[in-house]
Design a protein around this motif. Structure first.
Motif, PDB file in Angstrom:
ATOM      1  N   SER A   1       0.829  -1.207   0.000  1.00  0.00           N
ATOM      2  CA  SER A   1       0.000   0.000   0.000  1.00  0.00           C
ATOM      3  C   SER A   1       0.862   1.255   0.000  1.00  0.00           C
ATOM      4  O   SER A   1       0.612   2.190  -0.766  1.00  0.00           O
ATOM      5  N   ASP A   2       1.884   1.273   0.842  1.00  0.00           N
ATOM      6  CA  ASP A   2       2.784   2.434   0.917  1.00  0.00           C
ATOM      7  C   ASP A   2       3.480   2.707  -0.411  1.00  0.00           C
ATOM      8  O   ASP A   2       3.728   3.857  -0.763  1.00  0.00           O
ATOM      9  N   SER A   3       3.787   1.641  -1.152  1.00  0.00           N
ATOM     10  CA  SER A   3       4.477   1.804  -2.433  1.00  0.00           C
ATOM     11  C   SER A   3       3.507   2.093  -3.581  1.00  0.00           C
ATOM     12  O   SER A   3       3.935   2.305  -4.712  1.00  0.00           O
ATOM     13  N   GLY A   4       2.203   2.081  -3.301  1.00  0.00           N
ATOM     14  CA  GLY A   4       1.204   2.363  -4.328  1.00  0.00           C
ATOM     15  C   GLY A   4       0.888   1.187  -5.224  1.00  0.00           C
ATOM     16  O   GLY A   4       0.205   1.337  -6.234  1.00  0.00           O
ATOM     17  N   GLU A   5       1.358  -0.006  -4.861  1.00  0.00           N
ATOM     18  CA  GLU A   5       1.125  -1.192  -5.683  1.00  0.00           C
ATOM     19  C   GLU A   5      -0.280  -1.770  -5.509  1.00  0.00           C
ATOM     20  O   GLU A   5      -0.764  -2.495  -6.359  1.00  0.00           O
ATOM     21  N   ILE A   6      -0.911  -1.457  -4.382  1.00  0.00           N
ATOM     22  CA  ILE A   6      -2.276  -1.914  -4.135  1.00  0.00           C
ATOM     23  C   ILE A   6      -3.083  -0.760  -3.563  1.00  0.00           C
ATOM     24  O   ILE A   6      -2.526   0.203  -3.044  1.00  0.00           O
ATOM     25  N   ASP A   7      -4.391  -0.873  -3.653  1.00  0.00           N
ATOM     26  CA  ASP A   7      -5.286   0.124  -3.073  1.00  0.00           C
ATOM     27  C   ASP A   7      -5.860  -0.423  -1.780  1.00  0.00           C
ATOM     28  O   ASP A   7      -6.059  -1.626  -1.626  1.00  0.00           O
TER      29      ASP A   7
END
Length: 127
Positions: free
Chosen positions: A48-54
């Motif tokens: 989540s922090d890396s923006g790979e998942i919502d």
């Protein structure tokens, strides 16, 4: 950790909707993985922090996660029963958020919007 993160990412990629950490943990353990619940939470946080998942919060406040098809800004239409999620664009929402910010002297305005309902398949199953 990247191997565990990849395991969690693959589990999300195999899902059509948002999933809780507990659901993912149960699925992974059921498939024979030795991953721990704490590791699932850490992997989800890192993804989540890396923006790979919502991530979004359900009506009862639970965090649920999804691997999305696009990295571009989007919203979700989510079924309350089966958690199936559809990625949707919202140009009217984008314009509204920018206008509200500008009217009040704000810049760099961001927002979140998720739309919840019952999908056609779940409605058909209730009949």
């Amino acid at each position: 950790m990247s191997t565990r993160r990849d395991t969690v990412r693959r589990a999300l990629n195999d899902s059509t909707g948002f999933r809780s950490a507990q659901d993912l943990y149960a699925d992974l353990r059921g498939a024979g993985s030795k991953i721990g619940l704490t590791t699932v939470y850490r992997a989800l946080q890192a993804l989540s922090d890396s923006g790979e998942i919502d991530v979004l919060r359900t009506d009862d406040g639970e965090a649920v996660y999804r691997a999305c098809a696009t990295e571009a800004h989007h919203h979700h239409l989510v079924c309350r029963k089966c958690s199936t999620a559809i990625e949707v664009e919202g140009p009217t929402v984008e314009a509204w958020a920018a206008n509200v910010g500008a009217q009040h002297g704000f810049s760099d305005v961001t927002h979140t919007l998720e739309v919840f309902g019952t999908c056609a398949e779940c409605v058909a199953g209730d009949n």
